[in-house]
Design a protein around this motif. Structure first.
Motif: not given
Length: 212
Positions: A130-153
């Protein structure tokens, strides 16, 4: 916790990492990436990687012929699909290359969309990233809001996007259900792989496993 170190371009950098306590080394075969390597370069860079490491090649929206070429000409163990690949393509890869592991990367979108995508692909792949959204398909070096992953089990996934020592420390405190980390820029200094950064992250992640 699983550690995938990604974006290798030189034999010098591969040799810095190949005997460390990480689980996978990644090579980017996407010509719009600043870390792009050719099939011939991948063949050369991967030929002596120890068997205890997965050799991962990252592609974006490939044709099956591109996958066939990589399998035929290199010693890769894993293909990472980092675009908008269809289930039909993944099933075809499974049929033609049953020994090849498949990673599917997904952008950290709206939580509902992300959960739908995880459910869609889960039966056909070995691991998610699970990667930071980007029109270049990753490689941004930037993080996203990890709280989005809290309910993934119940899913096997690595977190990518701006991962470094400090961010791993922050993520660990969130007690998410991830399986590890995929790291490129966070193990680099001036564009090259930094042995000290890799060792520090391994100590943080792997020794925590031992403590747990």
């Amino acid at each position: 916790m699983k550690l995938k170190f990604c974006g290798f371009q030189t034999l010098k950098d591969v040799r810095r990492a190949e005997n460390l306590n990480c689980d996978a080394l990644g090579f980017i075969h996407y010509d719009k990436s600043k870390r792009f390597v050719t099939v011939e370069e991948i063949r050369h860079l991967t030929q002596n990687i120890p068997d205890d490491k997965e050799t991962v090649v990252i592609v974006v929206n490939p044709a099956i012929e591109q996958i066939n070429d990589l399998v035929a000409k290199t010693s890769i163990t894993t293909i990472q699909l980092h675009g908008m690949e269809s289930l039909d393509l993944i099933k075809k890869i499974r049929t033609l290359h049953p020994r090849l592991k498949i990673i599917k990367a997904l952008p950290a979108q709206d939580e509902k969309v992300l959960l739908e995508q995880l459910a869609l692909y889960n039966d056909y792949i070995d691991l998610f990233i699970i990667d930071t959204p980007s029109e270049h398909y990753g490689g941004t070096g930037k993080h996203f809001n990890w709280e989005k992953l809290r309910n993934i089990n119940g899913y096997n996934f690595l977190i990518a996007g701006g991962i470094n020592y400090d961010n791993i420390d922050k993520i660990n405190k969130l007690k998410l259900n991830h399986s590890g980390y995929d790291i490129a820029s966070g193990i680099e200094t001036n564009g090259g792989k930094d042995l000290t950064k890799m060792q520090d992250i391994i100590e943080l992640v792997k020794e925590r496993d031992n403590d747990d």
